[in-house]
Design a protein around this motif. Structure first.
Motif, PDB file in Angstrom:
ATOM      1  N   UNK A 159       2.126  46.577  74.880  1.00 47.87           N
ATOM      2  CA  UNK A 159       1.662  48.411  74.991  1.00 47.87           C
ATOM      3  C   UNK A 159       2.710  49.110  74.754  1.00 47.87           C
ATOM      4  N   UNK A 160       3.490  49.601  75.608  1.00 47.39           N
ATOM      5  CA  UNK A 160       3.851  50.545  75.649  1.00 47.39           C
ATOM      6  C   UNK A 160       5.025  50.334  74.253  1.00 47.39           C
ATOM      7  N   UNK A 161       5.427  49.166  74.452  1.00 43.34           N
ATOM      8  CA  UNK A 161       6.180  49.144  73.042  1.00 43.34           C
ATOM      9  C   UNK A 161       5.823  49.519  71.514  1.00 43.34           C
ATOM     10  N   UNK A 162       3.827  49.124  71.508  1.00 38.09           N
ATOM     11  CA  UNK A 162       3.626  49.820  70.278  1.00 38.09           C
ATOM     12  C   UNK A 162       3.756  51.195  70.813  1.00 38.09           C
ATOM     13  N   UNK A 163       3.345  51.263  71.761  1.00 33.46           N
ATOM     14  CA  UNK A 163       3.207  53.283  72.035  1.00 33.46           C
ATOM     15  C   UNK A 163       4.253  53.549  71.042  1.00 33.46           C
ATOM     16  N   UNK A 164       6.090  53.277  71.831  1.00 32.15           N
ATOM     17  CA  UNK A 164       7.384  53.587  71.481  1.00 32.15           C
ATOM     18  C   UNK A 164       7.441  53.452  69.699  1.00 32.15           C
ATOM     19  N   UNK A 165       6.956  51.668  69.251  1.00 31.34           N
ATOM     20  CA  UNK A 165       5.985  52.159  67.743  1.00 31.34           C
ATOM     21  C   UNK A 165       6.116  53.358  66.888  1.00 31.34           C
ATOM     22  N   UNK A 166       5.306  53.600  67.266  1.00 34.32           N
ATOM     23  CA  UNK A 166       4.093  54.741  66.976  1.00 34.32           C
ATOM     24  C   UNK A 166       4.879  55.841  67.226  1.00 34.32           C
ATOM     25  N   UNK A 167       5.522  56.210  68.459  1.00 35.53           N
ATOM     26  CA  UNK A 167       5.627  57.587  68.450  1.00 35.53           C
ATOM     27  C   UNK A 167       7.919  57.698  68.129  1.00 35.53           C
ATOM     28  N   UNK A 168       8.505  56.753  68.237  1.00 42.41           N
ATOM     29  CA  UNK A 168      10.130  57.164  67.507  1.00 42.41           C
ATOM     30  C   UNK A 168      10.372  56.282  66.368  1.00 42.41           C
ATOM     31  N   UNK A 169       9.558  55.997  65.699  1.00 42.23           N
ATOM     32  CA  UNK A 169       9.784  55.310  64.107  1.00 42.23           C
ATOM     33  C   UNK A 169       9.878  56.104  62.944  1.00 42.23           C
ATOM     34  N   UNK A 170       9.577  57.131  63.135  1.00 47.65           N
ATOM     35  CA  UNK A 170       9.190  57.389  61.631  1.00 47.65           C
ATOM     36  C   UNK A 170       7.791  56.540  61.585  1.00 47.65           C
ATOM     37  N   UNK A 196      13.774  47.832  83.801  1.00 49.33           N
ATOM     38  CA  UNK A 196      14.987  47.772  82.473  1.00 49.33           C
ATOM     39  C   UNK A 196      14.475  48.324  81.179  1.00 49.33           C
ATOM     40  N   UNK A 197      15.541  49.347  80.481  1.00 51.16           N
ATOM     41  CA  UNK A 197      14.952  49.945  80.066  1.00 51.16           C
ATOM     42  C   UNK A 197      14.211  49.477  78.268  1.00 51.16           C
ATOM     43  N   UNK A 198      14.289  48.369  78.215  1.00 45.57           N
ATOM     44  CA  UNK A 198      14.878  47.482  77.339  1.00 45.57           C
ATOM     45  C   UNK A 198      12.823  46.876  77.106  1.00 45.57           C
ATOM     46  N   UNK A 199      12.599  46.407  78.217  1.00 44.19           N
ATOM     47  CA  UNK A 199      10.968  46.896  78.243  1.00 44.19           C
ATOM     48  C   UNK A 199       9.757  47.497  77.497  1.00 44.19           C
ATOM     49  N   UNK A 200      11.309  48.131  77.749  1.00 39.71           N
ATOM     50  CA  UNK A 200      10.287  49.698  76.645  1.00 39.71           C
ATOM     51  C   UNK A 200       9.699  49.793  75.083  1.00 39.71           C
ATOM     52  N   UNK A 258       6.991  41.273  82.538  1.00 41.20           N
ATOM     53  CA  UNK A 258       6.539  42.396  82.123  1.00 41.20           C
ATOM     54  C   UNK A 258       6.104  42.817  82.897  1.00 41.20           C
ATOM     55  N   UNK A 259       6.289  43.529  83.175  1.00 47.76           N
ATOM     56  CA  UNK A 259       6.953  44.675  84.676  1.00 47.76           C
ATOM     57  C   UNK A 259       7.297  45.932  84.457  1.00 47.76           C
ATOM     58  N   UNK A 260       5.791  47.301  84.050  1.00 47.44           N
ATOM     59  CA  UNK A 260       6.272  48.423  83.875  1.00 47.44           C
ATOM     60  C   UNK A 260       6.932  48.931  85.512  1.00 47.44           C
TER      61      UNK A 260
END
Ligand SMILES: O=C(O)CCC(=O)C(=O)O
Length: 269
Positions: free
Chosen positions: A241-252, A124-128, A167-169
């Motif tokens: 941690x993946x969502x944290x990485x996305x927060x830093x990478x994609x949300x300006x 599921x993409x929402x995991x990320x 909690x599965x990537x």
């Protein structure tokens, strides 16, 4: 907005079929013209060639690595790709399908499944994604004609409605878990039998999905994806941690509880 509101809004309001709210995915044929695909393919494949940082042979990679070469936010790195990604028609289709007036880009990503590339595990993409919405949607567009043996998408129909979170990537574990879960729940598995370059599927962030391997000996399954979110989408507190990485990478630089409306997430239609 909830899925129920989405369902009510999309009835008879779009030129496309209305499967998204019900099934969690839908297909739009011929959304890009042959000219748009031809130019987009040139720019995107050159950018992937230049920017992909995976150079190991397939045999040396894990299951996720074997599934595709993945390069994200190409629009930020190549003006030709930006023109493709900022196609107002693609964004309008996403808005129509979601039943919203305006959509923003979350990010794009090229997903090139190499000859001999493995299956994409169920996930599921929402995991990320640290996004407080049920309505993030991915446009998945092949830049070449894709037959079933090259790795088409498969969706567990209606699975978005349960918003089942793990909690599965993306991994062998997610594949085993979701295969079992889909089976137990009795979701129907569906997807297109073939896609022409410029056709696209759209799927919601909660829809459980996977893709087959690329059995073609010499053709890359060249796919470009664009993830859209409704204007007004709030950012959620990262749950892993993946969502944290996305927060830093994609949300300006925007933070949880703020809107995803930075210069990295412009309105697209
Ligand atoms: O392209 C693939 O093989 C999988 C794509 C995918 O999972 C996605 O776009 O959400």
């Amino acid at each position: 907005m909830t899925i129920e509101t989405l369902k009510a809004k999309t009835i008879a309001s779009t030129p496309h079929d209305h499967c998204l709210a019900e099934k969690g995915w839908t297909l739009v044929r011929g959304i890009a013209s042959s000219k748009e695909v031809e130019q987009g393919r040139k720019d995107i494949s050159a950018a992937v060639e230049r920017l992909a940082n995976e150079h190991r042979p397939l045999g040396d990679r894990d299951t996720y690595g074997k599934a595709f070469l993945q390069v994200t936010n190409l629009w930020r790195q190549d003006p030709g790709v930006k023109e493709f990604v900022f196609n107002g028609g693609f964004a309008q289709a996403a808005a129509d399908i979601l039943g919203v007036a305006r959509v923003r880009i979350y990010h794009d990503q090229a997903l090139f499944k190499e000859p001999g590339g493995g299956p994409t595990p169920w996930h599921q993409d929402m995991y990320y994604w640290p996004l407080a919405t049920e309505m993030a949607v991915t446009m998945w567009m092949p830049l070449v004609d894709v037959t079933a043996d090259m790795g088409l998408m498969r969706f567990a129909e209606g699975s978005h409605k349960d918003q089942h979170r793990t909690d599965l990537e993306i991994s062998d574990e997610s594949n085993a878990y979701y295969s079992r879960f889909v089976n137990e729940k009795g979701y129907r598995i569906s997807g297109p039998d073939n896609l022409k370059a410029g056709d696209a599927t759209f799927h919601l962030g909660w829809t459980i999905h996977s893709a087959g391997p690329n059995h073609n000996a010499d053709r890359i399954r060249e796919v470009m994806t664009i993830i859209y979110i409704p204007d007004g989408t709030p950012i959620a507190k990262p749950a892993n941690p993946h969502q944290q990485a996305d927060l830093e990478a994609f949300l300006g630089g925007r933070q949880p509880d703020e809107l995803a409306d930075s210069e990295m997430n412009p309105i697209m239609n």
